[in-house]
Design a protein around this motif. Structure first.
Motif, PDB file in Angstrom:
ATOM      1  N   GLU A 303       1.046  -1.225   0.210  1.00 30.35           N
ATOM      2  CA  GLU A 303       0.088   0.026   0.012  1.00 30.35           C
ATOM      3  C   GLU A 303       0.716   1.398  -0.032  1.00 30.35           C
ATOM      4  O   GLU A 303       0.493   2.378  -0.766  1.00 30.35           O
ATOM      5  CB  GLU A 303      -0.835   0.125   1.049  1.00 30.35           C
ATOM      6  N   ARG A 304       1.761   1.333   0.788  1.00 32.32           N
ATOM      7  CA  ARG A 304       2.530   2.354   1.006  1.00 32.32           C
ATOM      8  C   ARG A 304       3.418   2.624  -0.369  1.00 32.32           C
ATOM      9  O   ARG A 304       3.429   3.890  -0.761  1.00 32.32           O
ATOM     10  CB  ARG A 304       3.780   2.229   2.114  1.00 32.32           C
ATOM     11  N   TYR A 305       4.204   1.719  -0.952  1.00 32.57           N
ATOM     12  CA  TYR A 305       4.883   1.770  -1.989  1.00 32.57           C
ATOM     13  C   TYR A 305       3.861   2.235  -3.359  1.00 32.57           C
ATOM     14  O   TYR A 305       4.427   3.314  -4.017  1.00 32.57           O
ATOM     15  CB  TYR A 305       5.612   0.648  -2.493  1.00 32.57           C
ATOM     16  N   ALA A 306       2.949   1.820  -3.492  1.00 35.29           N
ATOM     17  CA  ALA A 306       1.871   2.119  -4.670  1.00 35.29           C
ATOM     18  C   ALA A 306       1.337   3.583  -4.339  1.00 35.29           C
ATOM     19  O   ALA A 306       1.518   4.249  -5.474  1.00 35.29           O
ATOM     20  CB  ALA A 306       0.759   1.240  -4.369  1.00 35.29           C
ATOM     21  N   SER A 307       1.106   3.967  -3.195  1.00 36.67           N
ATOM     22  CA  SER A 307       0.549   5.265  -2.932  1.00 36.67           C
ATOM     23  C   SER A 307       2.003   6.299  -2.968  1.00 36.67           C
ATOM     24  O   SER A 307       1.727   7.303  -3.745  1.00 36.67           O
ATOM     25  CB  SER A 307       0.489   5.543  -1.495  1.00 36.67           C
ATOM     26  N   GLU A 308       3.273   6.023  -2.687  1.00 35.66           N
ATOM     27  CA  GLU A 308       4.434   6.749  -3.155  1.00 35.66           C
ATOM     28  C   GLU A 308       4.726   6.892  -4.663  1.00 35.66           C
ATOM     29  O   GLU A 308       5.175   8.068  -4.958  1.00 35.66           O
ATOM     30  CB  GLU A 308       5.746   6.336  -1.911  1.00 35.66           C
ATOM     31  N   ARG A 309       4.378   5.988  -5.360  1.00 34.02           N
ATOM     32  CA  ARG A 309       4.922   6.253  -6.656  1.00 34.02           C
ATOM     33  C   ARG A 309       3.906   6.939  -7.557  1.00 34.02           C
ATOM     34  O   ARG A 309       3.832   7.716  -8.455  1.00 34.02           O
ATOM     35  CB  ARG A 309       4.751   4.661  -7.497  1.00 34.02           C
ATOM     36  N   LEU A 310       2.563   6.858  -6.832  1.00 33.11           N
ATOM     37  CA  LEU A 310       1.441   7.764  -7.385  1.00 33.11           C
ATOM     38  C   LEU A 310       1.541   9.269  -6.932  1.00 33.11           C
ATOM     39  O   LEU A 310       1.371  10.351  -7.686  1.00 33.11           O
ATOM     40  CB  LEU A 310      -0.119   7.320  -7.253  1.00 33.11           C
ATOM     41  N   GLU A 311       2.487   9.572  -5.900  1.00 33.61           N
ATOM     42  CA  GLU A 311       2.751  10.666  -5.311  1.00 33.61           C
ATOM     43  C   GLU A 311       3.646  11.449  -6.299  1.00 33.61           C
ATOM     44  O   GLU A 311       3.530  12.639  -6.577  1.00 33.61           O
ATOM     45  CB  GLU A 311       2.968  10.705  -3.921  1.00 33.61           C
ATOM     46  N   ALA A 312       4.665  10.580  -6.717  1.00 34.26           N
ATOM     47  CA  ALA A 312       5.534  11.038  -7.709  1.00 34.26           C
ATOM     48  C   ALA A 312       4.952  11.902  -9.054  1.00 34.26           C
ATOM     49  O   ALA A 312       5.396  12.837  -9.488  1.00 34.26           O
ATOM     50  CB  ALA A 312       6.381  10.188  -8.068  1.00 34.26           C
ATOM     51  N   ALA A 313       3.885  11.594  -9.563  1.00 34.24           N
ATOM     52  CA  ALA A 313       3.216  11.977 -10.451  1.00 34.24           C
ATOM     53  C   ALA A 313       2.060  13.061 -10.172  1.00 34.24           C
ATOM     54  O   ALA A 313       1.894  14.102 -10.663  1.00 34.24           O
ATOM     55  CB  ALA A 313       2.423  10.852 -11.418  1.00 34.24           C
TER      56      ALA A 313
END
Length: 716
Positions: A303-313
């Motif tokens: 969950e954390r990693y998926a959210s962080e990668r979306l935050e990059a965009a």
């Protein structure tokens, strides 16, 4: 007569047990795993590795696993015997592929018989064995290296106590092995030139001793030995369980082969990186006391990693994590993450279910059960979240602290995104076959992927509009694309735009399309010499008027303009160039003539359009002119939606934006106004702005205004 898969497999097993076959495996690893390039890495260097005679990683892993079923003899064969090993292996592995396809797809029946029964070769799980085995990888080795410490950071205390090392130690050992291997690759040519041909072997390239790793890594000997022991296949062991392609291959989990003389062999560094990422979780699950903690940590990581990668965009403010959705006092559903950008939303549901051995073997019930737990359940949760987003007045959204999160405007488009923590073979293919997709005009078909591919998305799609554009195009093509994993259509999109002509019912994209992304990712993450970009949809508007508009739409995050941004990105190459020419010509004319110039365009295949005014009039006057113009155009074309922009001619800055989306209704006042206005014959967008031919003074201006050229853009 064709041989069965089992017969071919045993033939390969016999060959792999031959004296000195280990040297043949070393050759295949050099031939098929190494990318050979001259100074700069380019896509052609990678594309040459797709297709025969090259063996893919799973095929080489099969050879290694079969060799490990018997004592490994390292005596060097003669050149003639060695060549025979190589030729026979290529031929038999090709035969194995055809045997697997024949048994898996047709189950003893021909295509006509299956069709008569109303079936396809893919209706049964046995047909999935071939794409599962041959479908390629969704992860790069450097992604395993980067994500492993994130995945197990919270488990390091357990690893230290039970295994004698922490995640960082294991990664340091893996890096030392890789560095030693690369140094040998560089020196191997000179070494072989000093030898006679019958002494040539590539095995030393893959061989090392524990003391080499101690020196290279700087770690204590005990720590290095602990890591090697965890991933070591010992000399006395036999890989007896590996009796078929889909059976468990112990050398995948423990890929470091321990030879009798105290040396080690690691043929595929990728296997070690993959095992570092996957195996520790299984160790922890064997500890009944630690199992709940390991499971929770794994879910948190996904969950954390998926959210962080979306935050990059999208930026941190637009990605809401762990949102509980209530209907009244009862919790309705939880969203692992919600992305809100304008009137578009992404609903993220993350799972950490793997494909089990039974599923890989073609057990229909197990395969479907795995898919249900990994994907179907996530999709069902995403649909519940989408329902709440469409009816926000009926629900309450709360973050992990219990604070209420308000949804201030209607969500017009929702993209379900199901993300898995591990490589799930043939995931896209299985999703197409097994998932019951229930899409609407608002809730689009889901994108099913893993954390590795999501990482690649975020690496290239650095802006919200670019990200949403890909999700939109992928959703439109969801039932017409046949691919094994999501890297394939994404790579095709970056290069050529993922727009599939409606005349095609089915498009099969090969894995060689990923070559351009393979190069760019290797340049970005490994520092290889080459181009870090994929020239195509991400670069075509740079420095142009459309590029400036897109930048402003993304910066402003105006809900009404998200659809406009997607339309601009989805223009064909010729149409995009035509619009750039038209905007440039009209801007120059507006500056030169000191008057307002305009462009109006219907959106192809959509009940909407766009009017642009290039104007320096006072705000109130300019806004009123644009509003009236948009109303007339929308009514005239009976469109359901119409966008309007006022731009400064000098720099294309957006002064004002509007959208009209009221339902079309007859209006006598507008009808009367339309009769008094000149009717402009639409100019094809690809021809706008004077694409090629000379324009006469009295001809219609190619900028799209509908006026005569002499009264519009003709230079004075």
């Amino acid at each position: 007569m064709s041989r069965s898969e089992a017969e071919v497999f045993e033939d390969i097993a016999t060959l792999c047990s031959s004296r000195g076959y280990i040297h043949a495996i070393a050759y295949f690893c050099w031939r098929d795993n190494l990318i050979h390039y001259n100074q700069t890495l380019v896509a052609d260097d990678v594309q040459s590795h797709y297709g025969r005679p090259n063996l893919i990683r799973t095929e080489i892993s099969t050879l290694i696993g079969l060799m490990a079923r018997a004592p490994i003899e390292i005596g060097l064969p003669t050149p003639e015997v060695m060549q025979d090993y190589l030729d026979r292996t290529d031929a038999i592995m090709n035969e194995l592929h055809h045997a697997m396809m024949a048994s898996a797809f047709f189950q003893g029946k021909d295509w006509a018989a299956l069709h008569a029964e109303g079936k396809t070769p893919f209706d049964h799980a046995s047909a999935m064995r071939e794409p599962i085995f041959y479908g390629g990888e969704s992860a790069y080795d450097f992604q395993y290296e980067e994500l492993t410490p994130m995945k197990y950071h919270a488990d390091d205390a357990w690893l230290s106590d039970s295994r004698g090392f922490v995640t960082a130690d294991a990664l340091t050992v893996a890096k030392a092995i890789r560095d030693g291997y690369m140094a040998k690759v560089a020196s191997m040519r000179d070494l072989m030139l000093a030898q006679l041909p019958d002494e040539w072997t590539l095995l030393p390239m893959f061989t090392f001793r524990s003391e080499d790793i101690v020196v290279e890594s700087g770690l204590p000997e005990a720590t290095v030995d602990a890591v090697l022991s965890a991933f070591r296949f010992a000399t006395h062991e036999r890989n007896d369980s590996f009796t078929g392609v889909s059976e468990f291959n112990e050398t995948n989990a423990r890929p470091i082969l321990h030879l009798g003389d105290g040396s080690y062999v690691l043929f595929q560094h990728y296997q070690l990186q993959e095992s570092l990422y996957e195996s520790p979780f299984f160790w922890m699950m064997a500890d009944a006391n630690y199992r709940p903690t390991a499971t929770a940590n794994r879910g948190d990581f996904t969950e954390r990693y998926a959210s962080e990668r979306l935050e990059a965009a999208f930026g941190k403010a637009r990605v809401l994590r762990n949102i509980d959705i209530y209907r009244g006092k009862n919790r309705y559903v939880e969203a692992d993450a919600l992305v809100i950008f304008g009137d578009h939303s992404i609903v993220v549901q993350a799972k950490s279910k793997r494909l089990t051995l039974g599923a890989r073997k073609g057990n229909d019930q197990v395969l479907r059960d795995d898919f249900k737990k990994a994907v179907e359940n996530a999709y069902e949760q995403a649909l519940l979240c989408a329902n709440a987003l469409q009816n926000p007045a009926e629900f309450t959204f709360r973050d992990s602290e219990g604070a209420e999160v308000g949804i201030s405007h209607p969500i017009r488009t929702i993209f379900p995104l199901c993300v898995l923590a591990d490589h799930y073979p043939a995931l896209s293919f299985q999703g197409r076959q097994f998932l019951n997709v229930r899409a609407t005009e608002v809730v689009r078909p889901p994108l099913i992927t893993d954390v590795f591919t999501l990482d690649v998305f975020a690496e290239f799609l650095r802006t919200p509009i670019q990200f949403l554009n890909y999700l939109d195009l992928r959703a439109r093509a969801h039932d017409r694309l046949l691919v094994t994993n999501e890297l394939v259509p994404f790579s095709y999109h970056l290069k050529s735009n993922l727009w599939i002509d409606p005349q095609y019912d089915m498009v099969n994209l090969g894995e060689d399309f990923t070559a351009h992304v393979d190069v760019a990712m290797t340049v970005r993450r490994r520092g290889a010499p080459g181009n870090p970009e994929v020239e195509g949809v991400l670069t075509r508007y740079r420095g142009t008027s459309i590029g400036r508009l897109l930048d402003q739409i993304e910066e402003a995050s105006i809900p009404e303009l998200t659809g406009l941004g997607l339309w601009l990105l989805q223009l064909s190459g010729d149409s995009g160039k035509g619009l750039v020419r038209a905007l440039d010509a009209q801007a120059q004319a507006a500056i030169r003539q000191q008057i307002t110039k305009d462009i109006s365009l219907p959106f192809e295949d959509q009940s909407s359009g766009l009017t642009i005014h290039l104007s320096e009039l006072p705000d109130q006057v300019a806004c009123e002119k644009l509003l009236q113009h948009c109303k007339l155009k929308k009514y005239d074309l009976k469109a359901s939606r119409w966008f309007g922009l006022i731009l400064r001619p000098a720099n294309f800055r957006i002064r004002h934006a509007l959208v009209l989306d009221e339902p079309w209704e007859p209006n006598s006042a507008i009808e009367k106004a339309l009769t008094t206005l000149p009717r402009r014959k639409p100019v094809p967008l690809a021809d706008a702005g004077g694409a090629s031919t000379k324009v006469g003074r009295n001809a219609t201006c190619p900028c799209g205004s509908g006026l005569k050229y002499k009264k519009c853009c003709l230079p004075r």
